[in-house]
Design an enzyme around this catalytic site. Sequence first.
Site, PDB file in Angstrom:
ATOM      1  N   ASP A 226       0.156  47.062  44.969  1.00 18.72           N
ATOM      2  CA  ASP A 226      -0.734  45.930  44.634  1.00 18.72           C
ATOM      3  C   ASP A 226      -1.219  45.249  45.905  1.00 18.72           C
ATOM      4  OD1 ASP A 226      -0.635  46.140  41.871  1.00 18.72           O
ATOM      5  OD2 ASP A 226       1.151  44.881  41.703  1.00 18.72           O
TER       6      ASP A 226
ATOM      7  N   ARG B  61       1.579  25.351  38.261  1.00 17.14           N
ATOM      8  CA  ARG B  61       1.777  24.333  37.232  1.00 17.14           C
ATOM      9  C   ARG B  61       2.973  23.451  37.548  1.00 17.14           C
ATOM     10  NH1 ARG B  61       1.833  26.929  31.549  1.00 17.14           N
ATOM     11  NH2 ARG B  61       3.585  27.895  32.615  1.00 17.14           N
TER      12      ARG B  61
ATOM     13  N   LYS C 121       7.912  43.952  36.769  1.00 19.60           N
ATOM     14  CA  LYS C 121       7.782  44.245  38.202  1.00 19.60           C
ATOM     15  C   LYS C 121       9.016  43.848  39.018  1.00 19.60           C
ATOM     16  CE  LYS C 121       2.788  44.460  38.486  1.00 19.60           C
ATOM     17  NZ  LYS C 121       1.558  44.157  39.195  1.00 19.60           N
TER      18      LYS C 121
ATOM     19  N   GLY D 223     -10.742  41.411  39.991  1.00 13.69           N
ATOM     20  CA  GLY D 223      -9.589  42.242  40.322  1.00 13.69           C
ATOM     21  C   GLY D 223      -9.761  43.740  40.093  1.00 13.69           C
TER      22      GLY D 223
ATOM     23  N   THR E  24       4.068  47.261  35.165  1.00 20.08           N
ATOM     24  CA  THR E  24       3.280  46.035  35.013  1.00 20.08           C
ATOM     25  C   THR E  24       4.096  44.964  34.305  1.00 20.08           C
ATOM     26  OG1 THR E  24       1.147  45.140  34.308  1.00 20.08           O
ATOM     27  CG2 THR E  24       2.117  46.787  32.864  1.00 20.08           C
TER      28      THR E  24
ATOM     29  N   SER F 258      -5.424  51.600  33.234  1.00 29.06           N
ATOM     30  CA  SER F 258      -4.740  52.507  34.156  1.00 29.06           C
ATOM     31  C   SER F 258      -4.868  53.986  33.768  1.00 29.06           C
ATOM     32  CB  SER F 258      -3.266  52.127  34.260  1.00 29.06           C
ATOM     33  OG  SER F 258      -3.162  50.951  35.022  1.00 29.06           O
TER      34      SER F 258
END
Length: 403
Positions: free
Chosen positions: A89, A137, A54, A208, A50, A15
């Site tokens: 984002d 998961r 968040k 990304g 981050t 960043s």
Amino acid sequence: MKYGLLGKSLKHSYSKEIHELLGYYKYEYFEEDDLDRFFKRKDINGINVTIPYKEDVIKYLDEMSEDAKKIGCVNTIKFSDTIKGYNTDIDGMEYMISRIVDLKGKEVVILGDGATSKTAVECAKRLQARTIKVISRKGEHKFEDVHYYKNCDVLINATPVGMYPNNLKSVIKLGKIRPKAVFDVIYNPNKTSILMDCDRLKIPNDNGLRMLVYQAVKACEIFTSKKIDDDVVENIVQKIRTKNMNIALVGMPGSGKSTVAKIIAKNTDKELVDIDKIITERYGNINDIFAVQGEKYFRKIESEVLEEFSKEKNLVIATGGGAVTVKKNFYYLHQNSVVYWIDRPNSKLSRKNRPIYKTNTMREIRQNRNYLYRRFSDKYFNNYNAKKTAKLIVEDFNETIYY
Ligand SMILES: Nc1ncnc2c1ncn2[C@@H]1O[C@H](COP(=O)(O)OP(=O)(O)O)[C@@H](O)[C@H]1O
Ligand SMILES: O=C(O)C1=C[C@@H](OP(=O)(O)O)[C@@H](O)[C@H](O)C1
Ligand SMILES: [Mg+2]
């Protein structure tokens, strides 16, 4: 004026580089354990947020954008008379996806159920996907059931599994699902194992990095109230790739890999890693290793050294001529490198100090390996003149990493 990134462990973040390339302000890293303390500061103008904060930052805000409210996650905060949270984002994700596929009417599968997954769900809704399935998961739909969605259109990995330093890990195998386009929010490594499989199967994909750069650009627009062009995004993506990706050389023993790699390192800011040299430093002379422990043992340590270095950034990697004989080395190399096959005619190949030529003729080695050199490499160059080869490879690298 203070701008920066709030998080816990920011060593590997890009960043600062991205925001400083935008050129409006200096950008700092705020590694914080105590959010109460951070939000008491009066000297902050704007931050990005981050992992793991968040969601945690929301209670400190006076206002939130509609997207941030919907997603329940904030990655950008502007401090003025009030403290306002945004989610850029989702804009980054839209940019990453829409360059490659129109999500309207598509069946979308999202891996993971964390903050990034919530962003992906809202993004897919915004882009009018027909169905959106989140698999995870522990959630309702599980990773092991991914084959139920075999014919989905678009797969988005929103988990951090496979992110540096846990390279090549993955929550699913691509063989179980055959999407028509794949996105991975991970940008380090450049290609996760899912994306390398996509390349092999010619499935359009992106990592990304564009999402990361675009969200930063949107945050910068919020901080400065200036409009920034998409060209700037692409420019920064290219700069970061040039700096972070590796150039790797494969080819016959004695074809000039070590020589050419050394010249490339001298002419760029990339650091030279000669795998054979590292093996020699750590384990002793390669002739002795072949003579005492044998080739199989050499291949094992060669793979280990390759695995260790090829996940690092900004390198020129000279492999040994036999590196292509071990399948997993393909994944080690391709995750962060453009791979070049360089070659010279048999009569010009150096045999000196190369134990492999004691047990095999040059013809045999070529016969056994040429198809592997082809399979392992993105490009071929005849190493007619080492300096020229180095120059051509650097030129090609600068062009091809732009995709
Ligand atoms: N294009 C070239 N022209 C002439 N000699 C070369 C060229 N490239 C490499 N060499 C020489 O060939 C030998 C083997 O090169 P090296 O870089 O060690 O090969 P590799 O690492 O592929 O085994 C060295 O003596 C090197 O100086
Ligand atoms: O082709 C091979 O099997 C080998 C090539 C050598 O590297 P170079 O290609 O740099 O000579 C070295 O790794 C080892 O002697 C084995
Ligand atoms: Mg060499």
